[in-house]
Design a protein around this motif. Sequence first.
Motif, PDB file in Angstrom:
ATOM      1  N   LEU A  67       0.844  -1.199   0.000  1.00 36.84           N
ATOM      2  CA  LEU A  67       0.000   0.000   0.000  1.00 36.84           C
ATOM      3  C   LEU A  67       0.880   1.251   0.000  1.00 36.84           C
ATOM      4  O   LEU A  67       0.687   2.172   0.775  1.00 36.84           O
ATOM      5  CB  LEU A  67      -0.950  -0.018   1.217  1.00 36.84           C
TER       6      LEU A  67
ATOM      7  N   GLY B  14      -0.080   1.538  -4.661  1.00 38.90           N
ATOM      8  CA  GLY B  14      -1.126   0.797  -3.937  1.00 38.90           C
ATOM      9  C   GLY B  14      -2.245   1.727  -3.469  1.00 38.90           C
ATOM     10  O   GLY B  14      -3.437   1.392  -3.562  1.00 38.90           O
TER      11      GLY B  14
ATOM     12  N   VAL C  95      -2.504  -5.431   2.712  1.00 40.39           N
ATOM     13  CA  VAL C  95      -1.381  -6.003   3.457  1.00 40.39           C
ATOM     14  C   VAL C  95      -0.151  -5.148   3.171  1.00 40.39           C
ATOM     15  O   VAL C  95       0.063  -4.727   2.039  1.00 40.39           O
ATOM     16  CB  VAL C  95      -1.096  -7.434   2.928  1.00 40.39           C
ATOM     17  N   ASP C  96       0.673  -4.892   4.185  1.00 42.05           N
ATOM     18  CA  ASP C  96       1.937  -4.182   3.954  1.00 42.05           C
ATOM     19  C   ASP C  96       2.889  -4.589   5.086  1.00 42.05           C
ATOM     20  O   ASP C  96       2.507  -5.336   5.997  1.00 42.05           O
ATOM     21  CB  ASP C  96       1.719  -2.661   3.933  1.00 42.05           C
ATOM     22  N   VAL C  97       4.146  -4.138   4.995  1.00 38.84           N
ATOM     23  CA  VAL C  97       5.087  -4.407   6.100  1.00 38.84           C
ATOM     24  C   VAL C  97       5.616  -3.116   6.716  1.00 38.84           C
ATOM     25  O   VAL C  97       6.303  -3.158   7.732  1.00 38.84           O
ATOM     26  CB  VAL C  97       6.307  -5.252   5.628  1.00 38.84           C
ATOM     27  N   ASP C  98       5.303  -1.984   6.103  1.00 38.67           N
ATOM     28  CA  ASP C  98       5.811  -0.703   6.587  1.00 38.67           C
ATOM     29  C   ASP C  98       5.219  -0.395   7.969  1.00 38.67           C
ATOM     30  O   ASP C  98       4.001  -0.213   8.103  1.00 38.67           O
ATOM     31  CB  ASP C  98       5.416   0.379   5.567  1.00 38.67           C
TER      32      ASP C  98
ATOM     33  N   ILE D 179       2.529   2.235   8.544  1.00 36.55           N
ATOM     34  CA  ILE D 179       1.127   2.151   8.089  1.00 36.55           C
ATOM     35  C   ILE D 179       0.391   0.899   8.570  1.00 36.55           C
ATOM     36  O   ILE D 179      -0.830   0.888   8.571  1.00 36.55           O
ATOM     37  CB  ILE D 179       1.001   2.283   6.551  1.00 36.55           C
TER      38      ILE D 179
ATOM     39  N   GLU E 192       1.968  -8.474   6.779  1.00 37.13           N
ATOM     40  CA  GLU E 192       2.132  -9.649   5.924  1.00 37.13           C
ATOM     41  C   GLU E 192       1.983 -10.957   6.702  1.00 37.13           C
ATOM     42  O   GLU E 192       1.356 -11.914   6.230  1.00 37.13           O
ATOM     43  CB  GLU E 192       3.520  -9.565   5.281  1.00 37.13           C
TER      44      GLU E 192
ATOM     45  N   SER F 278       2.311  -5.422 -10.186  1.00 37.98           N
ATOM     46  CA  SER F 278       3.027  -4.357 -10.915  1.00 37.98           C
ATOM     47  C   SER F 278       4.534  -4.623 -10.949  1.00 37.98           C
ATOM     48  O   SER F 278       5.291  -3.774 -11.422  1.00 37.98           O
ATOM     49  CB  SER F 278       2.762  -2.995 -10.257  1.00 37.98           C
TER      50      SER F 278
ATOM     51  N   ASN G 160       3.981   0.550 -17.913  1.00 40.72           N
ATOM     52  CA  ASN G 160       5.291   0.351 -18.537  1.00 40.72           C
ATOM     53  C   ASN G 160       6.213  -0.336 -17.545  1.00 40.72           C
ATOM     54  O   ASN G 160       6.673   0.321 -16.617  1.00 40.72           O
ATOM     55  CB  ASN G 160       5.886   1.704 -18.958  1.00 40.72           C
TER      56      ASN G 160
ATOM     57  N   SER H 252       9.122   8.105  -5.760  1.00 36.26           N
ATOM     58  CA  SER H 252       9.910   6.875  -5.936  1.00 36.26           C
ATOM     59  C   SER H 252      10.410   6.765  -7.378  1.00 36.26           C
ATOM     60  O   SER H 252      11.502   6.258  -7.629  1.00 36.26           O
ATOM     61  CB  SER H 252       9.123   5.626  -5.513  1.00 36.26           C
TER      62      SER H 252
HETATM   63  N1  LIG Z   1       4.552  -1.915 -14.397  1.00 31.01           N
HETATM   64  C1  LIG Z   1       4.287  -0.640 -14.192  1.00 31.01           C
HETATM   65  O1  LIG Z   1       3.807   0.044 -15.095  1.00 31.01           O
HETATM   66  C2  LIG Z   1       4.515   0.007 -12.864  1.00 31.01           C
HETATM   67  C3  LIG Z   1       4.010   1.293 -12.657  1.00 31.01           C
HETATM   68  C4  LIG Z   1       4.190   1.865 -11.397  1.00 31.01           C
HETATM   69  C5  LIG Z   1       4.870   1.192 -10.398  1.00 31.01           C
HETATM   70  N2  LIG Z   1       5.385  -0.028 -10.654  1.00 31.01           N
HETATM   71  C6  LIG Z   1       6.105  -0.752  -9.603  1.00 31.01           C
HETATM   72  O2  LIG Z   1       5.205  -1.077  -8.567  1.00 31.01           O
HETATM   73  C7  LIG Z   1       5.922  -1.175  -7.337  1.00 31.01           C
HETATM   74  C8  LIG Z   1       5.227  -0.337  -6.280  1.00 31.01           C
HETATM   75  O3  LIG Z   1       5.389   1.051  -6.578  1.00 31.01           O
HETATM   76  P1  LIG Z   1       5.220   2.169  -5.454  1.00 31.01           P
HETATM   77  O4  LIG Z   1       5.625   3.458  -6.068  1.00 31.01           O
HETATM   78  O5  LIG Z   1       3.868   2.037  -4.844  1.00 31.01           O
HETATM   79  O6  LIG Z   1       6.336   1.700  -4.408  1.00 31.01           O
HETATM   80  P2  LIG Z   1       6.400   2.045  -2.857  1.00 31.01           P
HETATM   81  O7  LIG Z   1       5.811   3.407  -2.624  1.00 31.01           O
HETATM   82  O8  LIG Z   1       7.788   1.741  -2.429  1.00 31.01           O
HETATM   83  O9  LIG Z   1       5.389   1.004  -2.168  1.00 31.01           O
HETATM   84  C9  LIG Z   1       5.637  -0.358  -1.968  1.00 31.01           C
HETATM   85  C10 LIG Z   1       4.962  -0.774  -0.661  1.00 31.01           C
HETATM   86  O10 LIG Z   1       5.046  -2.193  -0.536  1.00 31.01           O
HETATM   87  C11 LIG Z   1       5.516  -2.483   0.784  1.00 31.01           C
HETATM   88  N3  LIG Z   1       6.150  -3.792   0.880  1.00 31.01           N
HETATM   89  C12 LIG Z   1       7.464  -4.125   0.677  1.00 31.01           C
HETATM   90  N4  LIG Z   1       7.654  -5.421   0.909  1.00 31.01           N
HETATM   91  C13 LIG Z   1       6.463  -5.940   1.281  1.00 31.01           C
HETATM   92  C14 LIG Z   1       6.028  -7.238   1.689  1.00 31.01           C
HETATM   93  N5  LIG Z   1       6.880  -8.260   1.740  1.00 31.01           N
HETATM   94  N6  LIG Z   1       4.733  -7.404   2.013  1.00 31.01           N
HETATM   95  C15 LIG Z   1       3.870  -6.380   1.957  1.00 31.01           C
HETATM   96  N7  LIG Z   1       4.221  -5.116   1.609  1.00 31.01           N
HETATM   97  C16 LIG Z   1       5.503  -4.906   1.267  1.00 31.01           C
HETATM   98  C17 LIG Z   1       6.468  -1.338   1.081  1.00 31.01           C
HETATM   99  O11 LIG Z   1       6.784  -1.249   2.468  1.00 31.01           O
HETATM  100  P3  LIG Z   1       8.249  -0.643   2.867  1.00 31.01           P
HETATM  101  O12 LIG Z   1       8.224   0.791   2.394  1.00 31.01           O
HETATM  102  O13 LIG Z   1       8.312  -0.794   4.350  1.00 31.01           O
HETATM  103  O14 LIG Z   1       9.263  -1.480   2.137  1.00 31.01           O
HETATM  104  C18 LIG Z   1       5.646  -0.166   0.569  1.00 31.01           C
HETATM  105  O15 LIG Z   1       4.688   0.265   1.515  1.00 31.01           O
HETATM  106  C19 LIG Z   1       7.356  -0.685  -7.657  1.00 31.01           C
HETATM  107  O16 LIG Z   1       8.191  -1.785  -7.872  1.00 31.01           O
HETATM  108  C20 LIG Z   1       7.173   0.088  -8.932  1.00 31.01           C
HETATM  109  O17 LIG Z   1       8.363   0.170  -9.680  1.00 31.01           O
HETATM  110  C21 LIG Z   1       5.212  -0.640 -11.855  1.00 31.01           C
END
Ligand SMILES: NC(=O)c1ccc[n+]([C@@H]2O[C@H](COP(=O)([O-])OP(=O)(O)OC[C@H]3O[C@@H](n4cnc5c(N)ncnc54)[C@H](OP(=O)(O)O)[C@@H]3O)[C@@H](O)[C@H]2O)c1
Length: 329
Positions: free
Chosen positions: A10, A14, A33-36, A39, A60, A101, A136, A172
């Motif tokens: 999230l 998310g 679900v998240d680990v941060d 939150i 998680e 994603s 993308n 990010s």
């Molecule tokens: N394919 C596409 O077009 C596309 C587009 C956008 C984003 N993305 C990808 O999607 C991902 C998420 O993007 P975002 O900007 O939302 O990243 P973000 O802001 O870093 O959010 C990721 C969240 O997932 C949590 N998390 C990490 N490990 C976990 C686990 N084992 N269980 C549950 N939660 C966990 C993180 O907690 P912590 O902060 O504590 O680690 C954080 O709250 C990235 O890899 C990004 O590159 C892909």
Amino acid sequence: VTLKIAQYGLGQIGREVARFAFQKRKIEYLGAVDVDPQIVGRDIGELLSLDRLGISVIHEKESAPLLRQADVTIHTTSSRLKGVIDQLMNIAKAGSDVVSSCEELSYPFHENPALSRRVNEIAEANGVTILGTGVNPGFAMDTIAIVTSACCQEIAMIEIHRIVDASVRRVSLQKKIGVGMSKEDFIEKVRVGLIGHVGLKESAWMLMDSFDWSSGTVTESIEPVIADRHFRTEHFDVSTGRVCGVDQTVSGQVAGRRVLMLRLQMYLGAKSLDSVYIQGRPPLRMIFEGGIHGDAATPAILLNMAPRVAEASPGLKTMLDMALPRISG
Ligand SMILES: NC(=O)c1ccc[n+]([C@@H]2O[C@H](COP(=O)([O-])OP(=O)(O)OC[C@H]3O[C@@H](n4cnc5c(N)ncnc54)[C@H](OP(=O)(O)O)[C@@H]3O)[C@@H](O)[C@H]2O)c1
């Protein structure tokens, strides 16, 4: 049919997924679900600056009961396949389909063959579908061109160009393209795989396989874009001469002939644009003026694919396997 949706991760994407899920009539939102530690335990409505929903973010380790109720889990935690295998396993074991994603999951067969076999085994053993997608990779630099190729008799070369103004994107993304770094630091971080867009090679291989160019090779280059003026964003102050983004190219060759060029430029102040050029019979050129805004379009495609994933057979799937992608209720 109403789909029961859970979320895994999230963070910024998310939260946009959650916002969008609440607007959809045919989605029943179960929770996240998240680990941060910042939150976990907090009310999801409050995190989104909405009214309290009475649903708290679950850690998680306590996620199984939530995931067991879900038809589809939207997974948005990180980009590398190796880092998300255990998370995918956790969701699959609970019997929920997955739309993720994770960039490396979008088409993992060439860059991560062993892990892709593992994900397929996990999905099949638990009778669930796992799809990696997004804007993308997942759409702008792969699926659009592949769908469009349906009206070609032959294709000699594909050129896809995505230009993104990173100043209006999430923090990010600005971090992962090296905004504010020195050129030397950028080059070093690229070398160890910490900087640059993940997923361009996956898009390239999806295209290469689609056009019978599987025997070819794919090469990538990642260069910094240097600021020619001072930039200030919400999170960065970038002086002239520092890095303000990335210029990344993947090219595909078959038998010494270039058949594919994917160029991704993401930097502060860029004029956003998406274009796809198919050099073929007939030649086709598509331009998205103003570009496809990733932070708005990513939650859309993740949730719009949920019904397609729910109806698909078990296994690791890609956008190539899905019934025609489209907006869903
Ligand atoms: N394919 C596409 O077009 C596309 C587009 C956008 C984003 N993305 C990808 O999607 C991902 C998420 O993007 P975002 O900007 O939302 O990243 P973000 O802001 O870093 O959010 C990721 C969240 O997932 C949590 N998390 C990490 N490990 C976990 C686990 N084992 N269980 C549950 N939660 C966990 C993180 O907690 P912590 O902060 O504590 O680690 C954080 O709250 C990235 O890899 C990004 O590159 C892909």
